[in-house]
Design a protein around this motif. Structure first.
Motif, PDB file in Angstrom:
ATOM      1  N   ARG A  36       0.805  -1.102   0.075  1.00 31.54           N
ATOM      2  CA  ARG A  36      -0.063   0.034  -0.145  1.00 31.54           C
ATOM      3  C   ARG A  36       0.934   1.222   0.008  1.00 31.54           C
ATOM      4  NH1 ARG A  36      -1.899  -3.701  -0.880  1.00 31.54           N
ATOM      5  NH2 ARG A  36      -3.879  -4.631  -0.554  1.00 31.54           N
ATOM      6  N   LEU A  37       1.988   1.294   0.897  1.00 29.18           N
ATOM      7  CA  LEU A  37       2.800   2.340   0.753  1.00 29.18           C
ATOM      8  C   LEU A  37       3.483   2.568  -0.679  1.00 29.18           C
ATOM      9  CD1 LEU A  37       4.518   1.581   4.203  1.00 29.18           C
ATOM     10  CD2 LEU A  37       3.200   3.552   3.533  1.00 29.18           C
ATOM     11  N   ALA A  38       3.698   1.511  -1.314  1.00 29.84           N
ATOM     12  CA  ALA A  38       4.334   1.843  -2.722  1.00 29.84           C
ATOM     13  C   ALA A  38       3.419   2.385  -3.568  1.00 29.84           C
ATOM     14  CB  ALA A  38       4.975   0.148  -3.134  1.00 29.84           C
ATOM     15  N   GLN A  39       2.114   1.828  -3.322  1.00 26.04           N
ATOM     16  CA  GLN A  39       1.157   2.310  -4.451  1.00 26.04           C
ATOM     17  C   GLN A  39       0.752   3.620  -3.953  1.00 26.04           C
ATOM     18  OE1 GLN A  39      -1.719  -0.641  -3.019  1.00 26.04           O
ATOM     19  NE2 GLN A  39      -1.708  -1.583  -5.184  1.00 26.04           N
ATOM     20  N   ALA A  40       1.123   4.117  -2.778  1.00 24.46           N
ATOM     21  CA  ALA A  40       0.721   5.465  -2.194  1.00 24.46           C
ATOM     22  C   ALA A  40       1.720   6.640  -2.816  1.00 24.46           C
ATOM     23  CB  ALA A  40       0.580   5.762  -0.763  1.00 24.46           C
ATOM     24  N   LYS A  41       2.989   5.988  -2.850  1.00 28.33           N
ATOM     25  CA  LYS A  41       4.137   6.792  -3.256  1.00 28.33           C
ATOM     26  C   LYS A  41       4.072   6.835  -4.987  1.00 28.33           C
ATOM     27  CE  LYS A  41       9.215   7.195  -3.732  1.00 28.33           C
ATOM     28  NZ  LYS A  41      10.393   6.297  -3.474  1.00 28.33           N
ATOM     29  N   CYS A  42       3.469   5.809  -5.669  1.00 32.88           N
ATOM     30  CA  CYS A  42       3.120   5.798  -6.894  1.00 32.88           C
ATOM     31  C   CYS A  42       2.059   6.712  -7.196  1.00 32.88           C
ATOM     32  CB  CYS A  42       3.145   4.743  -7.649  1.00 32.88           C
ATOM     33  SG  CYS A  42       2.765   4.448  -9.236  1.00 32.88           S
ATOM     34  N   ALA A  43       1.222   7.223  -6.683  1.00 31.98           N
ATOM     35  CA  ALA A  43      -0.017   7.813  -6.774  1.00 31.98           C
ATOM     36  C   ALA A  43       0.537   9.308  -6.384  1.00 31.98           C
ATOM     37  CB  ALA A  43      -1.048   7.703  -5.589  1.00 31.98           C
ATOM     38  N   GLN A  46       2.397  10.424  -9.601  1.00 33.12           N
ATOM     39  CA  GLN A  46       1.440  10.558 -10.505  1.00 33.12           C
ATOM     40  C   GLN A  46       0.529  11.875 -10.401  1.00 33.12           C
ATOM     41  OE1 GLN A  46      -0.464   6.850 -11.006  1.00 33.12           O
ATOM     42  NE2 GLN A  46       1.150   6.132 -12.009  1.00 33.12           N
ATOM     43  N   GLY A  47       0.354  12.536  -9.077  1.00 35.16           N
ATOM     44  CA  GLY A  47      -0.366  13.544  -8.836  1.00 35.16           C
ATOM     45  C   GLY A  47      -1.842  13.049  -8.613  1.00 35.16           C
ATOM     46  N   ASN A  48      -2.112  11.825  -8.254  1.00 36.42           N
ATOM     47  CA  ASN A  48      -3.145  11.272  -7.914  1.00 36.42           C
ATOM     48  C   ASN A  48      -3.749  11.372  -6.393  1.00 36.42           C
ATOM     49  OD1 ASN A  48      -5.745   9.743  -7.718  1.00 36.42           O
ATOM     50  ND2 ASN A  48      -5.260   8.454  -9.293  1.00 36.42           N
ATOM     51  N   ILE A  49      -4.230  12.412  -6.238  1.00 35.41           N
ATOM     52  CA  ILE A  49      -4.499  12.779  -4.516  1.00 35.41           C
ATOM     53  C   ILE A  49      -5.526  11.753  -3.961  1.00 35.41           C
ATOM     54  CG2 ILE A  49      -5.267  14.464  -3.126  1.00 35.41           C
ATOM     55  CD1 ILE A  49      -4.254  16.540  -4.856  1.00 35.41           C
ATOM     56  N   ALA A  50      -6.480  11.496  -4.713  1.00 33.77           N
ATOM     57  CA  ALA A  50      -7.434  10.363  -4.332  1.00 33.77           C
ATOM     58  C   ALA A  50      -6.967   9.015  -3.820  1.00 33.77           C
ATOM     59  CB  ALA A  50      -8.674  10.520  -5.273  1.00 33.77           C
ATOM     60  N   GLN A  51      -6.114   8.460  -4.971  1.00 34.82           N
ATOM     61  CA  GLN A  51      -5.483   7.237  -4.976  1.00 34.82           C
ATOM     62  C   GLN A  51      -4.355   7.338  -3.961  1.00 34.82           C
ATOM     63  OE1 GLN A  51      -5.892   4.302  -6.471  1.00 34.82           O
ATOM     64  NE2 GLN A  51      -7.721   5.262  -6.750  1.00 34.82           N
ATOM     65  N   ARG A  52      -3.759   8.363  -3.669  1.00 36.00           N
ATOM     66  CA  ARG A  52      -2.838   8.491  -2.491  1.00 36.00           C
ATOM     67  C   ARG A  52      -3.434   8.407  -1.221  1.00 36.00           C
ATOM     68  NH1 ARG A  52      -1.615  14.037  -1.406  1.00 36.00           N
ATOM     69  NH2 ARG A  52      -3.467  14.028  -0.136  1.00 36.00           N
ATOM     70  N   ARG A  92       4.416   9.791  10.634  1.00 39.68           N
ATOM     71  CA  ARG A  92       5.230  10.080   9.430  1.00 39.68           C
ATOM     72  C   ARG A  92       3.909   9.585   8.254  1.00 39.68           C
ATOM     73  NH1 ARG A  92       8.200  13.373   8.544  1.00 39.68           N
ATOM     74  NH2 ARG A  92       9.387  12.389   7.050  1.00 39.68           N
ATOM     75  N   MET A  93       3.296   8.600   8.256  1.00 40.07           N
ATOM     76  CA  MET A  93       2.530   8.287   7.137  1.00 40.07           C
ATOM     77  C   MET A  93       1.374   9.558   7.173  1.00 40.07           C
ATOM     78  SD  MET A  93       1.906   4.145   6.921  1.00 40.07           S
ATOM     79  CE  MET A  93       1.601   3.907   8.722  1.00 40.07           C
ATOM     80  N   ILE A  98      -0.709  14.180   4.139  1.00 37.51           N
ATOM     81  CA  ILE A  98      -1.120  15.595   4.246  1.00 37.51           C
ATOM     82  C   ILE A  98      -0.070  16.557   3.364  1.00 37.51           C
ATOM     83  CG2 ILE A  98      -1.060  17.692   5.980  1.00 37.51           C
ATOM     84  CD1 ILE A  98      -1.871  15.711   7.976  1.00 37.51           C
ATOM     85  N   ASN A  99       1.069  16.120   3.307  1.00 39.56           N
ATOM     86  CA  ASN A  99       2.334  17.055   2.845  1.00 39.56           C
ATOM     87  C   ASN A  99       2.519  16.282   1.414  1.00 39.56           C
ATOM     88  OD1 ASN A  99       2.164  18.989   4.746  1.00 39.56           O
ATOM     89  ND2 ASN A  99       3.431  17.447   5.982  1.00 39.56           N
ATOM     90  N   ASN A 100       1.871  15.228   0.904  1.00 36.41           N
ATOM     91  CA  ASN A 100       2.391  14.835  -0.492  1.00 36.41           C
ATOM     92  C   ASN A 100       3.699  14.446  -0.456  1.00 36.41           C
ATOM     93  OD1 ASN A 100       0.725  13.836  -2.373  1.00 36.41           O
ATOM     94  ND2 ASN A 100       1.440  15.547  -3.880  1.00 36.41           N
ATOM     95  N   ASP A 101       4.203  13.735   0.534  1.00 33.98           N
ATOM     96  CA  ASP A 101       5.749  13.612   0.928  1.00 33.98           C
ATOM     97  C   ASP A 101       6.103  12.100   0.679  1.00 33.98           C
ATOM     98  OD1 ASP A 101       8.429  13.590   1.942  1.00 33.98           O
ATOM     99  OD2 ASP A 101       7.764  14.768   3.785  1.00 33.98           O
ATOM    100  N   ALA A 102       6.572  11.965  -0.716  1.00 31.37           N
ATOM    101  CA  ALA A 102       7.203  10.718  -0.835  1.00 31.37           C
ATOM    102  C   ALA A 102       8.496  10.357  -0.033  1.00 31.37           C
ATOM    103  CB  ALA A 102       7.486  10.695  -2.137  1.00 31.37           C
ATOM    104  N   GLN A 103       9.136  11.310   0.486  1.00 31.65           N
ATOM    105  CA  GLN A 103      10.254  10.949   1.524  1.00 31.65           C
ATOM    106  C   GLN A 103       9.714  10.333   2.701  1.00 31.65           C
ATOM    107  OE1 GLN A 103      12.785  14.572   1.385  1.00 31.65           O
ATOM    108  NE2 GLN A 103      14.175  13.386   0.182  1.00 31.65           N
TER     109      GLN A 103
END
Length: 137
Positions: A36-43, A46-52, A92-93, A98-103
């Motif tokens: 799920r974290l990998a999918q969220a990072k991918c989202a 891709q700029g896909n806020i809903a999927q994130r 951190r999650m 909240i911050n769209n933070d992949a790091q």
């Protein structure tokens, strides 16, 4: 086609859970959180806020479940240290979401992988030993 694949995966997971040991269930939860974290990072990429938000919510739910499954009375310092790590990862999650933070996601993934590696290293003959079993010996 996509719906039938999701149905197949759901049945497969439910089938695995019905025969899995508690040790295996925890392994499956770790794998699910990492996925799920990998999918969220991918989202995020891709700029896909809903999927994130969807995938971060699922990862948060899994880590919360892992945290709540700890036996604080029987597992002592290990449980205390794990709950601190889980609490940190949950913060951190939330930050990542909240911050769209992949790091922040990468940081959580690294911690979760380290815990999973330790869990995976438990010898098979120790998978079904609980604190209650140890007390009886």
């Amino acid at each position: 086609m996509r719906g039938s694949m999701q149905s197949y995966r759901k049945v497969s997971v439910e089938s695995d859970l019905s025969v899995a040991s508690p040790h295996r269930i925890i392994q499956m939860l770790f794998a699910g959180a990492l996925e799920r974290l990998a999918q969220a990072k991918c989202a995020i990429e891709q700029g896909n806020i809903a999927q994130r938000g969807l995938f971060m919510g699922k990862a948060i739910g899994i880590v919360s479940g892992l945290n709540s499954s700890l036996n604080m009375d029987a597992e002592g310092d290990v449980a205390i240290n794990l709950t601190r790590l889980y609490d940190y990862m949950l913060r951190r999650m939330s930050d990542a979401n909240i911050n769209n933070d992949a790091q922040a996601i990468d940081e959580v993934v690294a911690i979760l992988k380290a815990i999973k590696e330790g869990w995976d290293a438990i010898p098979i003959d120790k998978h079904n030993i609980s604190s209650h079993t140890e007390e009886a010996r």
